[in-house]
Motif scaffolding. Structure first.
Motif, PDB file in Angstrom:
ATOM      1  N   SER A   1       0.852  -1.170  -0.159  1.00  0.00           N
ATOM      2  CA  SER A   1      -0.022  -0.130  -0.099  1.00  0.00           C
ATOM      3  C   SER A   1       0.870   1.171   0.081  1.00  0.00           C
ATOM      4  N   MET A   2       2.184   1.093   0.407  1.00  0.00           N
ATOM      5  CA  MET A   2       2.958   2.257   0.453  1.00  0.00           C
ATOM      6  C   MET A   2       3.828   2.471  -0.671  1.00  0.00           C
ATOM      7  N   ILE A   3       4.644   1.585  -1.467  1.00  0.00           N
ATOM      8  CA  ILE A   3       5.398   1.693  -2.410  1.00  0.00           C
ATOM      9  C   ILE A   3       4.639   1.942  -3.538  1.00  0.00           C
ATOM     10  N   GLY A   4       4.978   3.134  -4.418  1.00  0.00           N
ATOM     11  CA  GLY A   4       4.236   3.561  -5.614  1.00  0.00           C
ATOM     12  C   GLY A   4       5.360   4.053  -6.405  1.00  0.00           C
ATOM     13  N   SER A   5       4.850   4.892  -7.377  1.00  0.00           N
ATOM     14  CA  SER A   5       5.605   5.488  -8.563  1.00  0.00           C
ATOM     15  C   SER A   5       6.784   6.294  -7.651  1.00  0.00           C
ATOM     16  N   GLY A   6       6.656   7.140  -6.782  1.00  0.00           N
ATOM     17  CA  GLY A   6       7.723   8.055  -6.078  1.00  0.00           C
ATOM     18  C   GLY A   6       8.966   7.371  -5.971  1.00  0.00           C
ATOM     19  N   VAL A   7       9.284   6.091  -5.610  1.00  0.00           N
ATOM     20  CA  VAL A   7      10.580   5.465  -5.407  1.00  0.00           C
ATOM     21  C   VAL A   7      11.402   5.532  -6.743  1.00  0.00           C
ATOM     22  N   PHE A   8      10.774   5.607  -7.805  1.00  0.00           N
ATOM     23  CA  PHE A   8      11.274   5.830  -9.018  1.00  0.00           C
ATOM     24  C   PHE A   8      11.963   6.889  -9.439  1.00  0.00           C
ATOM     25  N   LEU A   9      11.852   7.956  -8.713  1.00  0.00           N
ATOM     26  CA  LEU A   9      12.079   9.414  -8.834  1.00  0.00           C
ATOM     27  C   LEU A   9      13.086   9.919  -8.044  1.00  0.00           C
ATOM     28  N   LEU A  10      13.378   9.074  -7.088  1.00  0.00           N
ATOM     29  CA  LEU A  10      14.142   9.640  -5.616  1.00  0.00           C
ATOM     30  C   LEU A  10      15.531  10.001  -6.058  1.00  0.00           C
ATOM     31  N   PRO A  11      16.345   9.234  -6.944  1.00  0.00           N
ATOM     32  CA  PRO A  11      17.677   9.822  -6.866  1.00  0.00           C
ATOM     33  C   PRO A  11      17.687  11.296  -7.482  1.00  0.00           C
ATOM     34  N   ARG A  12      17.014  11.665  -8.377  1.00  0.00           N
ATOM     35  CA  ARG A  12      17.337  13.107  -9.197  1.00  0.00           C
ATOM     36  C   ARG A  12      16.680  14.106  -7.891  1.00  0.00           C
ATOM     37  N   ARG A  13      15.459  13.752  -7.598  1.00  0.00           N
ATOM     38  CA  ARG A  13      15.028  14.618  -6.467  1.00  0.00           C
ATOM     39  C   ARG A  13      15.888  14.950  -5.428  1.00  0.00           C
ATOM     40  N   PHE A  14      16.714  13.911  -4.718  1.00  0.00           N
ATOM     41  CA  PHE A  14      17.462  14.142  -3.796  1.00  0.00           C
ATOM     42  C   PHE A  14      18.766  14.815  -4.565  1.00  0.00           C
TER      43      PHE A  14
ATOM     44  N   ALA B   1      18.284  19.292   3.286  1.00  0.00           N
ATOM     45  CA  ALA B   1      17.268  18.181   4.021  1.00  0.00           C
ATOM     46  C   ALA B   1      15.840  18.809   3.903  1.00  0.00           C
ATOM     47  N   LYS B   2      15.591  19.867   4.473  1.00  0.00           N
ATOM     48  CA  LYS B   2      14.272  20.264   4.321  1.00  0.00           C
ATOM     49  C   LYS B   2      13.849  20.386   3.022  1.00  0.00           C
ATOM     50  N   GLY B   3      14.560  20.824   1.685  1.00  0.00           N
ATOM     51  CA  GLY B   3      14.177  20.731   0.615  1.00  0.00           C
ATOM     52  C   GLY B   3      13.732  19.316   0.075  1.00  0.00           C
ATOM     53  N   THR B   4      13.890  18.247   0.576  1.00  0.00           N
ATOM     54  CA  THR B   4      13.563  17.151   0.340  1.00  0.00           C
ATOM     55  C   THR B   4      12.258  16.393   0.824  1.00  0.00           C
ATOM     56  N   MET B   5      11.861  17.350   1.861  1.00  0.00           N
ATOM     57  CA  MET B   5      10.626  16.857   2.859  1.00  0.00           C
ATOM     58  C   MET B   5       9.209  16.478   1.946  1.00  0.00           C
ATOM     59  N   LEU B   6       8.999  17.479   0.809  1.00  0.00           N
ATOM     60  CA  LEU B   6       7.727  17.119   0.140  1.00  0.00           C
ATOM     61  C   LEU B   6       7.860  15.660  -0.563  1.00  0.00           C
TER      62      LEU B   6
ATOM     63  N   GLN C   1      14.031  11.932 -15.572  1.00  0.00           N
ATOM     64  CA  GLN C   1      12.973  11.122 -14.704  1.00  0.00           C
ATOM     65  C   GLN C   1      12.705  10.210 -15.695  1.00  0.00           C
ATOM     66  N   PRO C   2      12.112   9.031 -15.201  1.00  0.00           N
ATOM     67  CA  PRO C   2      12.387   8.463 -13.873  1.00  0.00           C
ATOM     68  C   PRO C   2      13.936   8.334 -13.612  1.00  0.00           C
ATOM     69  N   SER C   3      14.503   8.825 -12.588  1.00  0.00           N
ATOM     70  CA  SER C   3      15.780   8.814 -12.504  1.00  0.00           C
ATOM     71  C   SER C   3      16.605   7.547 -11.860  1.00  0.00           C
ATOM     72  N   MET C   4      15.733   6.728 -11.730  1.00  0.00           N
ATOM     73  CA  MET C   4      16.172   5.350 -11.313  1.00  0.00           C
ATOM     74  C   MET C   4      16.527   4.501 -12.533  1.00  0.00           C
ATOM     75  N   ALA C   5      15.954   4.722 -13.878  1.00  0.00           N
ATOM     76  CA  ALA C   5      16.377   4.363 -14.931  1.00  0.00           C
ATOM     77  C   ALA C   5      17.656   4.894 -15.385  1.00  0.00           C
ATOM     78  N   SER C   6      17.901   6.150 -15.144  1.00  0.00           N
ATOM     79  CA  SER C   6      18.995   6.905 -15.682  1.00  0.00           C
ATOM     80  C   SER C   6      20.244   6.471 -14.910  1.00  0.00           C
ATOM     81  N   VAL C   7      20.228   6.147 -13.707  1.00  0.00           N
ATOM     82  CA  VAL C   7      21.022   5.683 -12.881  1.00  0.00           C
ATOM     83  C   VAL C   7      21.480   4.437 -13.114  1.00  0.00           C
ATOM     84  N   LEU C   8      20.610   3.508 -13.532  1.00  0.00           N
ATOM     85  CA  LEU C   8      20.779   2.108 -13.761  1.00  0.00           C
ATOM     86  C   LEU C   8      21.454   1.870 -15.321  1.00  0.00           C
TER      87      LEU C   8
END
Length: 480
Positions: free
Chosen positions: A25-38, A206-211, A272-279
């Protein structure tokens, strides 16, 4: 034991299964976007601080929903019911409307993710903010709406496909990134930004990553729903903790391992999705295709579920007379027609808005998270109120521990509103002010006074915020 009792007992699930349901219920599309956002915001140290704050706060919020579900089982109409019970009809309405708007913004972000993911094959789709992308997304919005109106429901097979599509690529990414991990690259990424060793600077990063941390945990309130499936009552708390920590570990691993593969400046610049670019940087082009296919399948499955949920968020309050009656009407297939169409209209408007944004995906992710904060805050505040009044604690109980949990959750959501910034709050006010029209209609249908004195003051504050938001957009003080 009766046949019904046996059936009920057989339908209960074990701790591992319950934990898997919480994780799903918690893992969704957002995980694929994390590397770039951080990568855009911070380095390794800031990321660790961000996940520590998010992990602690979100776990407390998860416990709030779990304990409210146990203490107030009669309030089963959704997250808005807590705000209504604690703070009145208009506040409850705003909670429902804000959560609905957040769901619609989230659905809009899904289309942006799909378009930017498939832009490798169709460059005209760009970053999901081109005219072609908006037109293609618009067709998808109304096609899904049509299918649901014809009676298409979320099927188990769709759930399975979506689950495999998101879990397998994430697992493969973590394994390959761990093998390719370079300690020197990771060390160079320790301090983000200008390389300052100031803790104040790192905290601001770190505050910039909160959203984005809020976005990836959206749906956390749904974990409490699974409590009714537990074979043992004590399994509910265990599944919540184990499931949450598992999801947090996945998010943190995806983020931190990426810092050991690419320099922060490169992470911040990938598509994005940045996970694809990193891999892709590790294994070649097939890695990008592998992740992108998984993202599209995962997001399409999630979109169906969240479209149904967005309609339910309006439909259920309408049946309880908290929304206009027309939103409670269904067609011959049992689909809430008006609620679906209204959700489609808001998504369509947000898609058009993308044509005027600088960073379409980031803007929509942040708007989705920001709109969810008020409903989360009100639920946490209601839990605080119960501990202060001792309601449901007449016979003792763990009110002290509940007071600590709900207090931390409330402080955390207030911090998130601060971290989101004044611009997101003012933009949210524009939507809340417009949504008040539905509240006025609902109250007049029931022959009730529209606002109490306190509610009128609250409405006035929201209108002032909306006006300030519109003026700021027009003058360029707020850019999107």
């Amino acid at each position: 034991m009766t046949a019904t009792d046996a059936t009920t007992k057989d339908s209960k699930v074990s701790l591992p299964t319950l934990t898997a349901m919480v994780v799903g219920s918690m893992i969704g599309s957002g995980v694929f976007l994390l590397p770039r956002r951080f990568g855009v915001e911070t380095g390794v140290v800031g990321a660790i601080i961000a996940w520590t704050i998010a992990g602690s706060g979100m776990l407390m919020l998860a416990f709030v929903f779990q304990r409210l579900a146990n203490r107030k089982p009669d309030l089963d109409a959704g997250i808005y019911a807590y705000a209504k019970a604690g703070f009145g009809d208009y506040v409850g309405f705003n909670s429902a409307f804000g959560f609905w708007a957040s769901a619609c913004a989230g659905n809009t972000s899904y289309w942006v993710v799909i378009m930017t993911t498939t832009s490798a094959l169709f460059p005209a789709l760009g970053a999901g903010d081109t005219v072609v992308a908006v037109l293609a997304s618009s067709v998808g919005v109304w096609l899904f709406c049509y299918l649901i109106l014809r009676g298409v429901k979320e099927a188990a097979v769709i759930n399975r496909i979506a689950t495999v599509a998101k879990v397998v690529p994430i697992f493969v990414f973590i394994v390959i990134a761990a093998i390719a991990f370079e300690a020197e690259v990771f060390t160079d990424n320790l301090w983000g930004g200008d390389g300052s060793y100031s803790w104040n600077s790192v905290f601001e990063q770190a505050k910039g990553t909160m959203l984005i941390t809020v976005f990836v945990f959206l749906g956390i309130e749904g974990a409490s729903v699974y409590s009714r499936f537990a074979r043992k009552r004590e399994d509910v708390g265990r599944a919540t903790v184990i499931g949450f920590l598992s999801v947090l570990s996945v998010f943190a691993l995806v983020t931190l391992l990426s810092y050991g593969v690419l320099p922060q400046q490169e992470l911040a610049a990938v598509d994005q999705p940045s996970m694809a670019s990193v891999l892709e940087s590790v294994v070649g082009h097939w890695g990008s295709i592998f992740i992108r296919v998984g993202v599209v399948l995962s997001v399409l499955g999630a979109y169906l579920a969240w479209t149904l949920m967005a309609a339910e968020i309006l439909y259920i309050p309408a049946k309880a007379d908290d929304m206009p009656r027309f939103l409670g009407r269904t067609n011959s297939n049992g689909a809430p027609v008006a609620a679906l169409v209204l959700a489609g209209i808001l998504i369509q408007l947000l898609l058009v808005l993308l044509l005027f944004t600088a960073e379409a995906l980031d803007f929509m992710l942040d708007l989705t998270a920001a709109l969810s904060l008020i409903p989360y805050l009100l639920a946490a505040a209601y839990a605080v109120k119960l501990t202060m009044t001792r309601e449901t604690y007449e016979n003792g109980g763990a009110w002290r521990s509940d007071a600590v949990v709900s207090g931390i959750a409330t402080f955390y959501t207030l911090f998130l509103i601060y971290a989101a910034g004044l611009d997101k709050l003012l933009l949210s006010c524009i939507l809340y002010a417009a949504g008040a029209a539905l509240y006025v209609i609902a109250r007049r249908e029931r022959g009730l006074r529209v606002f109490t004195r306190a509610e009128a003051v609250l409405f006035g504050v929201i209108v002032v915020g909306a006006v300030a938001g519109i003026v700021s957009l027009v003058t360029g003080a707020i850019t999107i």
